[in-house]
Enzyme design. Structure first.
Site, PDB file in Angstrom:
ATOM      1  N   GLU A  72      80.196   5.711  45.605  1.00 44.63           N
ATOM      2  CA  GLU A  72      79.526   6.983  45.344  1.00 44.63           C
ATOM      3  C   GLU A  72      79.540   7.814  46.611  1.00 44.63           C
ATOM      4  OE1 GLU A  72      75.333   8.976  43.786  1.00 44.63           O
ATOM      5  OE2 GLU A  72      75.874   6.951  43.129  1.00 44.63           O
TER       6      GLU A  72
ATOM      7  N   GLU B  83      76.905   8.811  52.624  1.00 46.29           N
ATOM      8  CA  GLU B  83      75.995   9.950  52.776  1.00 46.29           C
ATOM      9  C   GLU B  83      75.854  10.279  54.261  1.00 46.29           C
ATOM     10  OE1 GLU B  83      74.526  12.999  52.541  1.00 46.29           O
ATOM     11  OE2 GLU B  83      74.364  12.193  50.492  1.00 46.29           O
TER      12      GLU B  83
ATOM     13  N   ASP C 241      82.192  10.858  57.308  1.00 48.51           N
ATOM     14  CA  ASP C 241      83.124  11.547  56.429  1.00 48.51           C
ATOM     15  C   ASP C 241      83.780  10.570  55.448  1.00 48.51           C
ATOM     16  OD1 ASP C 241      85.228  12.975  55.326  1.00 48.51           O
ATOM     17  OD2 ASP C 241      85.919  13.801  57.227  1.00 48.51           O
TER      18      ASP C 241
ATOM     19  N   ASP D 250      78.496  19.606  47.879  1.00 51.21           N
ATOM     20  CA  ASP D 250      78.311  20.957  48.407  1.00 51.21           C
ATOM     21  C   ASP D 250      79.281  21.892  47.690  1.00 51.21           C
ATOM     22  OD1 ASP D 250      76.324  20.439  50.299  1.00 51.21           O
ATOM     23  OD2 ASP D 250      77.786  19.743  51.765  1.00 51.21           O
TER      24      ASP D 250
ATOM     25  N   LYS E 211      81.326  30.573  48.384  1.00 52.52           N
ATOM     26  CA  LYS E 211      82.095  31.732  48.830  1.00 52.52           C
ATOM     27  C   LYS E 211      83.588  31.393  48.847  1.00 52.52           C
ATOM     28  CE  LYS E 211      78.414  33.616  51.740  1.00 52.52           C
ATOM     29  NZ  LYS E 211      78.011  34.032  53.116  1.00 52.52           N
TER      30      LYS E 211
ATOM     31  N   ASP F  50      76.508  21.857  38.816  1.00 52.83           N
ATOM     32  CA  ASP F  50      75.939  22.953  38.045  1.00 52.83           C
ATOM     33  C   ASP F  50      76.568  24.275  38.438  1.00 52.83           C
ATOM     34  OD1 ASP F  50      74.414  22.456  40.583  1.00 52.83           O
ATOM     35  OD2 ASP F  50      73.556  24.387  40.027  1.00 52.83           O
TER      36      ASP F  50
ATOM     37  N   THR G 178      68.272  14.221  39.095  1.00 48.98           N
ATOM     38  CA  THR G 178      67.875  14.403  40.489  1.00 48.98           C
ATOM     39  C   THR G 178      66.975  15.629  40.586  1.00 48.98           C
ATOM     40  OG1 THR G 178      69.700  15.880  41.098  1.00 48.98           O
ATOM     41  CG2 THR G 178      70.129  13.504  41.241  1.00 48.98           C
ATOM     42  N   ARG G 179      66.259  15.742  41.666  1.00 51.72           N
ATOM     43  CA  ARG G 179      65.420  16.921  41.871  1.00 51.72           C
ATOM     44  C   ARG G 179      66.271  18.178  41.947  1.00 51.72           C
ATOM     45  NH1 ARG G 179      61.904  15.372  46.975  1.00 51.72           N
ATOM     46  NH2 ARG G 179      63.891  14.405  47.525  1.00 51.72           N
TER      47      ARG G 179
ATOM     48  N   GLU H 284      69.128  18.676  40.432  1.00 49.90           N
ATOM     49  CA  GLU H 284      69.567  19.004  39.080  1.00 49.90           C
ATOM     50  C   GLU H 284      68.443  19.659  38.284  1.00 49.90           C
ATOM     51  OE1 GLU H 284      72.177  16.511  36.103  1.00 49.90           O
ATOM     52  OE2 GLU H 284      70.090  15.867  35.980  1.00 49.90           O
TER      53      GLU H 284
END
Length: 233
Positions: A64, A89, A116, A138, A142, A174, A212-213, A215
């Protein structure tokens, strides 16, 4: 030449900040003392059989990328105790949140990496993973930052190399432009096939999805998440 002799390349900048608010003392202690026990050491060559990385016997390995606070990763480790999980993470506060769950609910089938993810991809043996999850990365909304999106032709090549045939790459977001971006990139890649057959397939959360918060906030603000699944050909 050993892995230690290779010059360390720079990060590829697919993520933003590495630190948020100052960690609480207990969180800082866990990062200092507990994380080193679980962190993968990429200075050493990867074992030919990744199952050797885990303290208890496992049958397959999943990855993940960018697990946030670790809600889904921790749950999946518990649901599938005979599968080994690698969680990536770079954000220190997210890593600390996951580590905070482990003293009460240990996961012997879990290893971690806090840098990374592309470095990890380049370290892993070919056809060594049974699945890759990338949830709410992320979005880099832009246009001038699109090149920083994790889903790219190069990273799909990396994923294709380390995934077993038939393994799944799952993606959630989203951000409509990033969902379209991912669909187009995976459509154009010869090694990935989208599994959806109807609209409900990509609007229905994954099995046992904890949410998740982030989401929940997106849904409150009117952004509808998409859940995409691609199969390694």
């Amino acid at each position: 030449m050993s892995a230690r002799d290779h010059p360390q390349r720079s990060r590829e900048a697919f993520f933003g900040r590495l630190k948020g608010p100052r960690l609480r003392p207990r969180q800082a202690e866990l990062v200092e003392s507990f994380l080193p026990r679980l962190r993968l050491d990429l200075a050493e060559p990867a074992p030919t059989d990744l199952r050797e990385l885990f303290a208890e016997p496992v049958e397959a390995i999943r990855l993940e990328i960018g697990f946030g606070g670790g809600e889904h990763l921790h749950q999946e480790c518990g649901r599938f105790p005979h599968t080994g999980f690698i969680g990536v993470e770079p954000f220190v506060n997210g890593m600390a949140k996951l580590l905070g769950r482990l003293p009460e609910s240990p996961r012997p089938n879990l290893r971690l990496y806090d840098d990374d993810a592309t470095r990890l991809f380049d370290w892993l043996p070919a056809a060594s993973l049974a699945g890759i999850d990338l949830f709410y990365p992320d979005p880099w909304p832009k246009k001038k930052h699109f090149k920083r999106r994790f889903v790219s032709a190069r990273n799909l090549d990396r994923m294709a190399r380390v995934l077993k045939p038939g393994a799944l790459f799952r993606f959630a977001s989203d951000i409509e432009t990033y969902v379209d971006w991912t669909l187009h990139h995976c459509r154009d890649h010869p090694d990935f096939a989208w599994t959806a057959r109807r609209a409900a397939d990509w609007h229905t959360p994954f099995e046992a999805w904890p949410g998740t918060r982030y989401e929940a906030k997106a849904i409150r603000e009117g952004r509808r998440p998409a859940y995409l699944t691609f199969r390694r050909r």
